[in-house]
Design an enzyme around this catalytic site. Structure first.
Site, PDB file in Angstrom:
ATOM      1  CG  ASP A   1     -19.171  47.569   0.063  1.00 22.90           C
ATOM      2  OD1 ASP A   1     -18.753  48.645  -0.404  1.00 22.90           O
ATOM      3  OD2 ASP A   1     -18.424  46.690   0.537  1.00 22.90           O
TER       4      ASP A   1
ATOM      5  CG  ASP B   1     -10.187  46.140  -5.923  1.00 25.31           C
ATOM      6  OD1 ASP B   1     -10.001  47.191  -5.305  1.00 25.31           O
ATOM      7  OD2 ASP B   1     -11.238  45.879  -6.536  1.00 25.31           O
TER       8      ASP B   1
END
Length: 241
Positions: free
Chosen positions: A8, A129
């Site tokens: 990330d 998600d």
């Protein structure tokens, strides 16, 4: 089953969030290329990159870092985070990404998703998600009204070939992945399902492989040492450990 170690990106650094909370951020590597080299040394073939700033703003904030990674690695590089226009898709692919992941835009703009899939085919993946059975958007800061069933049905109808599904409640929590969810998805859909969120042990890898998912993303478990990446990759390929 393919193992995709994750990085990330925030401010050009490799970081991790806890359950998508930007206020709970840990910096793991100031230069993500160091981490990429470790992935390659462990035998990784794929890399999962997320631009956390892009996920919030829709801007390609970490594009220079992503371009540098793609130029200096032989890995299959998939990139997500704030990809909401055909121009952004094009920029990432021209920067060397192998595949781009549509998240918020796949929920809010199905026409854009259809256009991207029509033009780029399997270079487009969609990220779902999930939070309380609904699809979260905008860096997990909002929850749409789409149930996962409705959304996955819609994406399969559009011709999406790869779905990356994250159970937000498991992400970064080191409590194990949602094996039942991924088993259901792999059985119900013809799309490749990639599991993300809470993959925290070799037992998770074994269970996901047995469930028939196409891939698993490993994030925090790698950085904390809970999973040996080389062993996970070997398991994914079918080795008996």
């Amino acid at each position: 089953m393919i193992i995709l170690p994750a990085i990330d990106l925030f401010g050009g650094q490799a970081v991790r969030l806890y359950q998508g909370d930007y206020n709970q951020m840990t910096v793991y590597d100031a230069d993500p290329l160091h981490t990429v080299a470790q992935f390659e040394a462990a035998g990784a073939t794929h890399l999962h990159l997320v631009d956390l700033e892009g996920a919030k703003t829709g801007q390609t904030t970490n594009l220079p870092t992503i371009e540098r990674i793609a130029a200096q690695t032989g890995l299959f590089v998939e990139v997500g985070g704030g990809i909401r226009s055909m121009d952004t898709v094009r920029r990432y692919l021209e920067a060397g990404a192998s595949r781009v992941i549509l998240g918020t835009a796949a929920v809010t703009d199905p026409d854009f998703t259809a256009q991207a899939v029509a033009q780029y085919g399997d270079k487009i993946a969609v990220g779902a998600d999930l939070k309380d059975g609904k699809v979260a958007i905008k860096g997990w800061l909002e929850t749409s009204q789409n149930t996962w069933e409705t959304f996955f049905d819609q994406m399969q109808a559009l011709g999406v070939r790869t779905m990356i599904c994250t159970d937000i409640s498991r992400d970064g929590a080191m409590e194990g992945t949602n094996r039942a969810l991924y088993r259901t998805l792999a059985q119900r859909y013809s799309m490749d399902i990639i599991a993300s969120g809470g993959v925290s042990s070799l037992e998770d890898i074994r269970a996901l492989k047995a469930a028939g998912v196409a891939g698993a993303i490993i994030g925090k478990a790698y950085y904390t040492g809970a999973i040996d990446l080389a062993q996970a990759i070997a398991l994914g390929k079918g080795a008996q450990l």
